[in-house]
Write a protein that holds these residues in place. Structure first.
Motif, PDB file in Angstrom:
ATOM      1  N   ARG A  30       0.850  -1.168   0.000  1.00 15.22           N
ATOM      2  CA  ARG A  30       0.000   0.000   0.000  1.00 15.22           C
ATOM      3  C   ARG A  30       0.888   1.220   0.000  1.00 15.22           C
ATOM      4  NH1 ARG A  30      -4.344  -0.249   4.684  1.00 15.22           N
ATOM      5  NH2 ARG A  30      -4.845   1.752   3.727  1.00 15.22           N
ATOM      6  N   LYS A  31       0.412   2.288  -0.613  1.00 12.24           N
ATOM      7  CA  LYS A  31       1.208   3.499  -0.682  1.00 12.24           C
ATOM      8  C   LYS A  31       1.517   4.006   0.718  1.00 12.24           C
ATOM      9  CE  LYS A  31       1.561   7.975  -2.973  1.00 12.24           C
ATOM     10  NZ  LYS A  31       0.914   8.956  -3.898  1.00 12.24           N
ATOM     11  N   GLY A  32       2.794   4.273   0.969  1.00 10.15           N
ATOM     12  CA  GLY A  32       3.231   4.726   2.281  1.00 10.15           C
ATOM     13  C   GLY A  32       3.755   3.621   3.161  1.00 10.15           C
ATOM     14  N   VAL A  33       3.835   2.389   2.648  1.00  9.14           N
ATOM     15  CA  VAL A  33       4.294   1.268   3.456  1.00  9.14           C
ATOM     16  C   VAL A  33       5.760   1.445   3.840  1.00  9.14           C
ATOM     17  CG1 VAL A  33       4.966  -0.131   1.469  1.00  9.14           C
ATOM     18  CG2 VAL A  33       4.401  -1.250   3.610  1.00  9.14           C
ATOM     19  N   ILE A  34       6.091   1.070   5.049  1.00  9.43           N
ATOM     20  CA  ILE A  34       7.479   1.016   5.521  1.00  9.43           C
ATOM     21  C   ILE A  34       7.786  -0.436   5.843  1.00  9.43           C
ATOM     22  CG2 ILE A  34       9.135   1.746   7.256  1.00  9.43           C
ATOM     23  CD1 ILE A  34       7.456   4.267   7.670  1.00  9.43           C
ATOM     24  N   ILE A  35       8.722  -1.008   5.130  1.00  9.33           N
ATOM     25  CA  ILE A  35       9.081  -2.412   5.318  1.00  9.33           C
ATOM     26  C   ILE A  35      10.340  -2.472   6.172  1.00  9.33           C
ATOM     27  CG2 ILE A  35       9.713  -4.549   4.163  1.00  9.33           C
ATOM     28  CD1 ILE A  35       8.271  -3.501   1.681  1.00  9.33           C
ATOM     29  N   SER A  36      10.254  -3.145   7.313  1.00 13.25           N
ATOM     30  CA  SER A  36      11.394  -3.164   8.236  1.00 13.25           C
ATOM     31  C   SER A  36      11.848  -4.577   8.596  1.00 13.25           C
ATOM     32  CB  SER A  36      11.041  -2.411   9.531  1.00 13.25           C
ATOM     33  OG  SER A  36       9.922  -3.002  10.169  1.00 13.25           O
ATOM     34  N   HIS A  37      11.190  -5.601   8.039  1.00 11.14           N
ATOM     35  CA  HIS A  37      11.598  -6.981   8.277  1.00 11.14           C
ATOM     36  C   HIS A  37      11.546  -7.762   6.965  1.00 11.14           C
ATOM     37  CE1 HIS A  37      11.039  -5.880  12.454  1.00 11.14           C
ATOM     38  NE2 HIS A  37      11.592  -7.027  12.824  1.00 11.14           N
ATOM     39  N   SER A  38      12.172  -8.905   6.954  1.00 12.85           N
ATOM     40  CA  SER A  38      12.157  -9.741   5.759  1.00 12.85           C
ATOM     41  C   SER A  38      10.723 -10.101   5.388  1.00 12.85           C
ATOM     42  CB  SER A  38      12.954 -11.026   5.998  1.00 12.85           C
ATOM     43  OG  SER A  38      14.321 -10.736   6.181  1.00 12.85           O
TER      44      SER A  38
END
Length: 733
Positions: A30-38
């Motif tokens: 989704r727009k604005g997602v922050i991915i911080s893990h695998s």
């Protein structure tokens, strides 16, 4: 109430920006997602509207020791695929962390595909960043537009970002970039302050600017990459400028890099190395101790390899059919050995070089093989010339073989030259020296010489397992003739094209039908008659008759069926699926009259507009005429006309069909374009002219029938350029 309001605000924030923290699951973006893990991303096409800021992205990644597998997902930033010069924003930003792996990602429709800053241990693999930003080119088949020139001489403040990039890395050490594709953009992989990286098995080809660019980046290995057709500023038989495009660009204090087993053909420069402004100002440093080994730098419109103001090694490369095989201005302690030169205008050209070795090379069928010279009267107007010994001196030229070369040696204003044990056969002029060459030792050179091989010139750079074969396939059309520039960059051979080969004096237009194997037929034709055929094969040819007495408004629509097609904007057509394309030509028969004026402090355009208007209304110092504005302007300088503090007023009447038209103007410093006395384009503030592209402005207007075009131009400096473009706005796919 306050607590409820805080909860609502938090809920809204979480809806718009959320973080993926679970592992071993598949997520939708989704727009604005922050991915911080695998994580593994659910495979689909994600349409995210791009933003105006390059430092914001719909997908952000941050964290340590994570792998993000995009699983073939597409992040698409624009539905206006036919206008890549309008793309803005960045698709994916890697914001913080270390040891991050990105794989199986596709990003298109942005100014920058992926950006990372300060990320150590970054791996990007099996991803595709094609069809992102590229400038609309103003140069065409007949004429170069100087506003298309690029400049990569500074990137301290991310100046390179104005050209976009598939991948843009800054201060990312120990990066691994492999098995990625970046085509049909402007710049591929751009690196600043990135050290100890490994870049291999990538395909960064058919871009209109740079394949791989490095700035202040050292100890990297660039191996087994396809970097062909990264080019602009070329028209076969008409002009060959390159406009600072290159397969590989290395600027500003880049040391100890290895470039090996790459294919870097058909690019503006194959390899373009410049020491950097720091060295120009101080005389210190350079781009030193880089190794170019076993690459192919053939078919460069300008230089196969440019090595300037630095110390490097160039071993075992192929350089065929370039203007200069090697341009080595101010190079020193440089070794050029075991290379294969053929068909170049000049294979090795070095001005003001020092302590250089040219050994064990093969030269075949060239106008000139080795040119060495200096200019003793050259002013020392910058730091390098003031602090360094820039004499042309101390060359060792040994054990080379020259076959069917017109002029082997052309040397002047050079001292201490050893020419020994070189075999020369079939040369009409072995040497051209003059009295400015001192301390020349010419020994055992001629048709009976037997060059010896010194294996010490064969370094053994560490390769990789399963390095790809980068050489052009046997069926690939090769040679500068096949650098075919469109308005968006070099033609990629992935779609059919009707390419104008020539137009004769009777108006007959010869078209080469190029592209994937298949068949074509004419669907409709406007502005031409007498086609030599209404159908044929690709590859093939077609001749049509144009009208030489009036405006050329030609539009031939073809339908192609055959192999699979990928259009210039990335649209895919399956084998056998019909694909329509056009040959279009629009040439207005102008009759320009240009009036020339000279201004001074009393009537200059910036401070005394009223007086300047009076000047333009008065008697010109000169009047010139002609059918082409750029030619009329360029030839106008001369008697009674200085190149500084001049102004011109150019007028012509045109007669065009009703339609929407793009008006483009490229001009030195200041320009206004009027249609029927209505101002439509203005570029009248010289303080905003920083880059070459700033000298060009566009507007889209509706025209019908007779119109008077008036172009007012003024310049304080001696930079002269004036080029007007009026073209219909076609609906592109």
């Amino acid at each position: 109430m306050k607590n409820i309001r805080k909860i609502c605000i938090l809920f809204v924030v979480l809806l718009n920006v959320f973080t993926l923290k679970a592992q071993d699951r598949t997520f939708s973006l989704r727009k604005g997602v922050i991915i911080s893990h695998s994580v593994i991303i659910k495979k689909k096409v994600y349409h995210f509207n791009h933003t105006d800021s390059l430092y914001q992205a719909p997908v952000v990644i941050e964290g340590d020791n994570i792998t993000v597998d995009f699983n073939g997902s597409v992040i698409d930033g624009s539905l206006e695929t036919a206008y890549p010069d309008r793309f803005t924003g960045t698709g994916v930003i890697i914001k913080s962390g270390k040891n991050i792996t990105i794989r199986n990602l596709i990003v298109k429709g942005f100014k920058v595909g992926l950006m990372a800053k300060g990320i150590n241990g970054l791996t990007i693999s099996n991803s595709d960043f094609s069809y992102n930003f590229r400038q609309h080119l103003n140069s065409n088949r007949e004429r170069e537009d100087l506003a298309d020139w690029q400049s990569y001489h500074h990137n301290e403040k991310d100046e390179w970002l104005r050209f976009g990039a598939g991948i843009y890395l800054r201060n990312c050490d120990s990066t691994d970039v492999h098995d990625n594709t970046i085509i049909e953009g402007q710049c591929g992989l751009m690196m600043t302050g990135c050290n100890r990286g490994l870049i291999y098995n990538n395909n960064f080809s058919f871009n209109s600017g740079i394949g791989i660019g490095m700035y202040q980046s050292s100890n990297n290995r660039v191996l087994y990459n396809k970097l062909d057709w990264n080019v602009r500023g070329f028209s076969d038989g008409i002009y060959y400028r390159g406009q600072d495009s290159a397969g590989i660009l290395v600027f500003e204090q880049c040391d100890n890099n290895i470039f090996a087993w790459n294919s870097v053909t058909h690019s503006g420069d194959g390899f373009f190395l410049w020491a950097g402004q720091t060295t120009m100002d101080t005389g210190d440093g350079g781009c030193n101790d880089n190794l170019l080994f076993s690459n192919d730098f053939s078919y460069a419109p300008t230089n196969g390899v440019e090595l300037t103001f630095s110390r490097n090694k160039m071993i075992n490369n192929i350089i065929h059919d370039c203007w200069h095989g090697v341009w080595g201005g101010f190079s020193y302690n440089t070794i050029i050995a075991n290379n294969d030169f053929a068909g170049n205008m000049s294979s090795i050209a070095i001005e003001h070089g020092k302590d250089n070795i040219i050994d064990q090379n093969h030269f075949t069928g060239e106008k000139t093989s080795i040119e060495l010279w200096s200019n003793p009267k050259r002013p020392k107007d910058f730091g390098y010339l003031q602090k360094r010994d820039t004499r042309s001196i101390n060359y060792s030229i040994r054990n080379n073989a020259f076959t069917d070369v017109k002029n082997v040696f052309n040397i002047n204003n050079t001292d201490k030259v050893l020419i020994e044990n070189n075999k020369i056969s079939g040369s009409s002029l072995q040497q051209k020296f003059d009295t400015t060459v001192n301390d020349l030792e010419f020994d055992k050179t001629g048709d009976r010489a037997k060059p010896t091989i010194d294996s010490g010139y064969f370094p053994k750079p560490a390769g990789i397992t399963n390095g790809q074969n980068t050489r052009l396939p046997g069926g690939q059309l090769q040679g500068k003739k096949y650098i075919m520039m469109t308005q968006w960059g070099p033609y990629s051979f992935k779609y059919p094209i009707a390419w104008r080969n020539k137009t004769d004096s009777s108006g007959k237009i010869s078209l080469d039908m190029a592209g994937p194997t298949g068949k074509w037929k004419i669907i409709s034709a406007k502005g031409v008659t007498q086609p030599s055929s209404t159908s044929g094969t690709v590859p093939g040819s077609l001749i049509v008759q144009g009208d030489t007495t009036a405006l050329a408004d030609i539009d031939i629509q073809f339908e192609y069926t055959g192999e699979a097609v990928t259009s210039t904007f990335g649209a895919k057509y399956k084998t056998g699926q019909p694909y329509r394309f056009h040959y279009r030509q629009f040439d207005i028969p102008y009759k320009w009259e240009t009036k020339w004026f000279v201004f001074d402090t009393t009537n200059e355009p910036l401070k005394n507009e009223a007086k300047f208007r009076q000047l333009l209304a008065g008697q010109p110092v000169k009047t010139t005429q002609g059918p082409d504005l750029s030619t009329v302007f360029g030839k106008g300088f001369g008697k009674n006309i200085a190149r500084e503090k001049i102004a011109t007023v150019s007028t012509s009447v045109i007669n065009v069909p009703q339609g929407l038209y793009r008006i483009g103007i490229s001009a030195s410093e200041m320009v206004r374009v009027y249609i029927d006395d209505k101002l439509v384009v203005e570029n009248w503030d010289p303080s905003k002219l920083i880059y070459d592209a700033d000298y060009h402005r566009d507007a889209v207007v509706t025209l019908k029938g007779l119109h008077t075009i008036r172009v007012e131009q003024a310049q304080y400096s001696d930079y002269g350029m004036l080029n007007l473009i009026i073209q219909p706005v076609y609906k592109e796919k």
